[in-house]
Design a protein around this motif. Structure first.
Motif, short mmCIF file in Angstrom:
data_model
loop_
_atom_site.label_atom_id
_atom_site.label_comp_id
_atom_site.label_asym_id
_atom_site.label_seq_id
_atom_site.Cartn_x
_atom_site.Cartn_y
_atom_site.Cartn_z
N GLU A 218 0.89 -1.15 0.25
CA GLU A 218 0.12 -0.12 -0.04
C GLU A 218 0.78 1.33 -0.07
OE1 GLU A 218 -0.36 -2.40 2.41
OE2 GLU A 218 -2.27 -3.33 2.04
N LEU A 219 1.69 1.29 0.84
CA LEU A 219 3.01 2.36 1.02
C LEU A 219 3.57 2.68 -0.25
CD1 LEU A 219 3.86 4.70 2.48
CD2 LEU A 219 5.72 3.12 3.59
N VAL A 220 4.17 1.55 -0.91
CA VAL A 220 4.80 1.54 -2.32
C VAL A 220 3.67 2.03 -3.30
CG1 VAL A 220 5.87 0.20 -4.25
CG2 VAL A 220 6.58 -0.46 -1.59
N GLU A 221 2.50 1.81 -3.30
CA GLU A 221 1.53 2.37 -4.41
C GLU A 221 1.42 3.69 -4.30
OE1 GLU A 221 -0.04 1.08 -7.00
OE2 GLU A 221 1.17 -0.62 -6.79
N MET A 222 1.45 4.28 -3.12
CA MET A 222 1.39 5.77 -2.76
C MET A 222 2.65 6.58 -3.25
SD MET A 222 -1.09 6.15 0.58
CE MET A 222 -0.53 4.50 1.61
N LEU A 223 3.66 5.87 -2.67
CA LEU A 223 4.98 6.52 -2.94
C LEU A 223 5.31 6.48 -4.53
CD1 LEU A 223 7.08 5.06 0.06
CD2 LEU A 223 6.27 7.56 -0.37
N SER A 224 4.93 5.37 -5.00
CA SER A 224 5.13 5.41 -6.55
C SER A 224 4.81 6.48 -7.21
CB SER A 224 4.96 4.18 -7.08
OG SER A 224 3.65 3.65 -7.25
N THR A 225 3.70 6.97 -7.02
CA THR A 225 3.00 8.15 -7.68
C THR A 225 3.83 9.52 -7.48
OG1 THR A 225 1.52 8.80 -5.73
CG2 THR A 225 0.70 7.24 -7.14
N LEU A 226 4.85 9.46 -6.78
CA LEU A 226 5.72 10.69 -6.58
C LEU A 226 6.51 10.84 -7.60
CD1 LEU A 226 6.15 10.67 -2.68
CD2 LEU A 226 4.51 12.02 -4.04
N GLU A 227 7.32 11.96 -8.02
CA GLU A 227 8.45 12.03 -8.81
C GLU A 227 9.74 11.90 -8.05
OE1 GLU A 227 7.89 12.56 -12.16
OE2 GLU A 227 5.73 12.21 -11.86
N LEU A 228 10.73 11.48 -8.93
CA LEU A 228 12.16 11.44 -8.47
C LEU A 228 12.49 12.69 -7.86
CD1 LEU A 228 13.84 9.34 -11.17
CD2 LEU A 228 13.11 8.50 -8.85
N GLY A 229 13.03 12.98 -6.56
CA GLY A 229 13.40 14.27 -5.99
C GLY A 229 12.24 14.94 -5.14
N GLU A 230 11.20 14.19 -5.26
CA GLU A 230 10.06 14.89 -4.59
C GLU A 230 9.95 14.55 -3.17
OE1 GLU A 230 5.29 15.32 -5.25
OE2 GLU A 230 6.38 14.10 -6.64
N GLU A 231 9.65 15.41 -2.11
CA GLU A 231 9.54 14.96 -0.77
C GLU A 231 8.19 14.09 -0.56
OE1 GLU A 231 9.91 18.23 1.80
OE2 GLU A 231 11.86 18.72 1.15
N ILE A 232 8.26 13.18 0.28
CA ILE A 232 7.03 12.64 0.52
C ILE A 232 5.96 13.50 1.23
CG2 ILE A 232 8.05 10.32 0.97
CD1 ILE A 232 7.43 11.19 4.06
#
Length: 82
Positions: free
Chosen positions: A45-59
């Protein structure tokens, strides 16, 4: 399909996404982490949410608590190894 997201946390700002991928790239990210003694945490679940972020983007702030708990757990493991 396997997915992976790598975060960097330097204690000065929120963790940032430094690598992400699926399939063979995810396997490579995890292999590099293992080679460098970086703790792996599996949470689809966390990977799914984090994978929507761009490289270099803060959580996002909404994920601070979940990621902070993982970081704290990783630090407690390191301390017991010494």
């Amino acid at each position: 399909m396997q997915k992976a997201v790598a975060l960097k946390y330097d204690y000065t700002k929120a963790p940032t996404v430094v690598a992400k991928g699926s399939g063979q790239l995810a396997e490579k990210i995890m292999a590099v982490a293992k080679e460098n003694n970086v703790m792996l945490h599996q949470s689809p679940e966390l990977v799914e949410m984090l994978s929507t972020l761009e490289l270099g983007e803060e959580i996002p702030e909404a994920l601070y608590l979940a990621v902070a708990e993982i970081i704290a757990f990783a630090h407690s493991l390191k301390e017991t190894q010494w």
